[in-house]
Design an enzyme around this catalytic site. Structure first.
Site, PDB file in Angstrom:
ATOM      1  N   ASP A  81       0.762  -1.268   0.033  1.00 54.67           N
ATOM      2  CA  ASP A  81       0.086   0.070   0.121  1.00 54.67           C
ATOM      3  C   ASP A  81       0.780   1.163   0.057  1.00 54.67           C
ATOM      4  OD1 ASP A  81      -2.330   1.592   0.075  1.00 54.67           O
ATOM      5  OD2 ASP A  81      -2.271   1.513   2.300  1.00 54.67           O
ATOM      6  N   ASP A  84       2.525   1.520  -3.809  1.00 53.04           N
ATOM      7  CA  ASP A  84       1.861   1.826  -5.199  1.00 53.04           C
ATOM      8  C   ASP A  84       1.801   3.417  -5.293  1.00 53.04           C
ATOM      9  OD1 ASP A  84      -0.028   2.396  -3.089  1.00 53.04           O
ATOM     10  OD2 ASP A  84      -1.584   1.139  -3.815  1.00 53.04           O
ATOM     11  N   GLY A  85       1.465   4.015  -4.576  1.00 50.23           N
ATOM     12  CA  GLY A  85       1.430   5.680  -4.463  1.00 50.23           C
ATOM     13  C   GLY A  85       3.038   6.141  -4.787  1.00 50.23           C
ATOM     14  N   ARG A  89       3.498   8.264  -8.692  1.00 46.94           N
ATOM     15  CA  ARG A  89       4.137   9.458  -8.678  1.00 46.94           C
ATOM     16  C   ARG A  89       5.398   9.656  -9.581  1.00 46.94           C
ATOM     17  NH1 ARG A  89       1.540   9.931  -3.787  1.00 46.94           N
ATOM     18  NH2 ARG A  89       3.171   8.992  -2.444  1.00 46.94           N
ATOM     19  N   ASP A 102      -7.087   1.487  -4.521  1.00 46.90           N
ATOM     20  CA  ASP A 102      -6.368   1.495  -3.295  1.00 46.90           C
ATOM     21  C   ASP A 102      -7.093   1.590  -2.179  1.00 46.90           C
ATOM     22  OD1 ASP A 102      -3.627   1.560  -1.930  1.00 46.90           O
ATOM     23  OD2 ASP A 102      -4.301   3.578  -1.394  1.00 46.90           O
ATOM     24  N   ASP A 106      -7.936  -1.271   0.622  1.00 50.68           N
ATOM     25  CA  ASP A 106      -7.609  -1.073   2.207  1.00 50.68           C
ATOM     26  C   ASP A 106      -9.074  -1.191   2.993  1.00 50.68           C
ATOM     27  OD1 ASP A 106      -4.980  -0.179   1.544  1.00 50.68           O
ATOM     28  OD2 ASP A 106      -5.751   1.958   1.686  1.00 50.68           O
TER      29      ASP A 106
END
Length: 262
Positions: A81, A84-85, A89, A102, A106
């Site tokens: 988790d 991926d962010g 970016r 996402d 969660d």
């Protein structure tokens, strides 16, 4: 401002300029016709998201009879988790689909674990059910309030709206610490049903003598879990106020339009 100094709701009406509204049929056609070189479904961050779902499914499969495999799959899914962010970016592949994927992953992953904990700890089943409800309700209302106010992301919270939510969403270390600590507490509760061998800390304190390592981890992470759910309550309350404020502004605007027609 009105004569008595209060804000005029009708003046708060604004065009949602931060979001270009796309017709649903056009959006479906675009998604169907997308090419391999620009396929949002195949963005690297979204593939990481699919991997998280597979790992979460594996953890559910092993949950009732193989705690080691279950914990390993669950923890890796949660750790991804945070990846991926960063990948989105770095690769310029941020997407609305990825953000929702996402969040949904969660919510569903945690809820499935809490469902198991409800059966493992039947005396606390209501508590786990309330935590599931609060988690879903606060995030859904927060997401919806973000959409109706024209925000591009549910994480774009200003300090004027809530200093707590601003600090929670805009400081990546705080966000990771709170989310990881919350999940660590639930995983510890799960492992407490499987591990019953004390870790031998009786030489330091008689109080620690009978503790297993999952119980030792659960004690500090419980405080993080409480803090995370306080944030969920704040998020729910702020989202409720935003939605009510939008309702009031729209009703005031409708009255002004009606008055002009008359």
């Amino acid at each position: 401002m009105t004569k008595n100094g209060s804000a005029n709701p009708s003046r708060k009406m604004r065009r949602r300029g931060s979001i270009d509204v796309v017709d649903a049929k056009v959006a479906v056609d675009l998604a169907t016709a997308q090419t391999y070189s620009e396929n949002v479904f195949l963005f690297i961050p979204n593939i990481i998201g699919y991997t998280r779902i597979i790992l979460a499914g594996l953890s559910l499969h092993f949950m009732s009879y193989h705690p080691k495999y279950c914990t390993l799959a669950y923890v890796i899914s949660c750790l991804l988790d945070a990846v991926d962010g960063q990948a989105a970016r770095a690769l310029g592949q941020t997407s609305k689909f990825g953000a929702v994927l996402d969040m949904v992953t969660d919510r569903c992953t945690t809820s499935c674990l809490l469902c198991y904990l409800s059966s493992a700890y039947p005396n606390f089943a209501v508590v786990f059910q309330l935590l599931i409800s609060l988690d879903f309700a606060s995030h859904y209302m927060h997401m919806y309030s973000s959409l109706v106010t024209g925000s591009r992301s549910h994480k774009l919270v200003t300090s004027e709206v809530s200093r707590i939510l601003w600090y929670y969403y805009n400081d990546s270390r705080t966000l990771f610490f709170m989310c990881a600590g919350n999940e660590l507490f639930f995983v510890s509760l799960y492992l407490m049903k499987w591990v019953d061998t004390p870790i031998g800390l009786g030489v330091y304190s008689t109080w620690l003598a009978g503790l297993t390592w999952p119980e030792l981890v659960a004690i500090p992470s419980a405080f993080v879990c409480v803090g995370k759910n306080i944030i969920n309550l704040v998020q729910l309350w702020k989202a409720s106020k935003i939605l009510v404020g939008v309702d009031l502004a729209e009703r005031a605007h409708a009255r002004e339009v009606q008055a002009k027609k008359e």
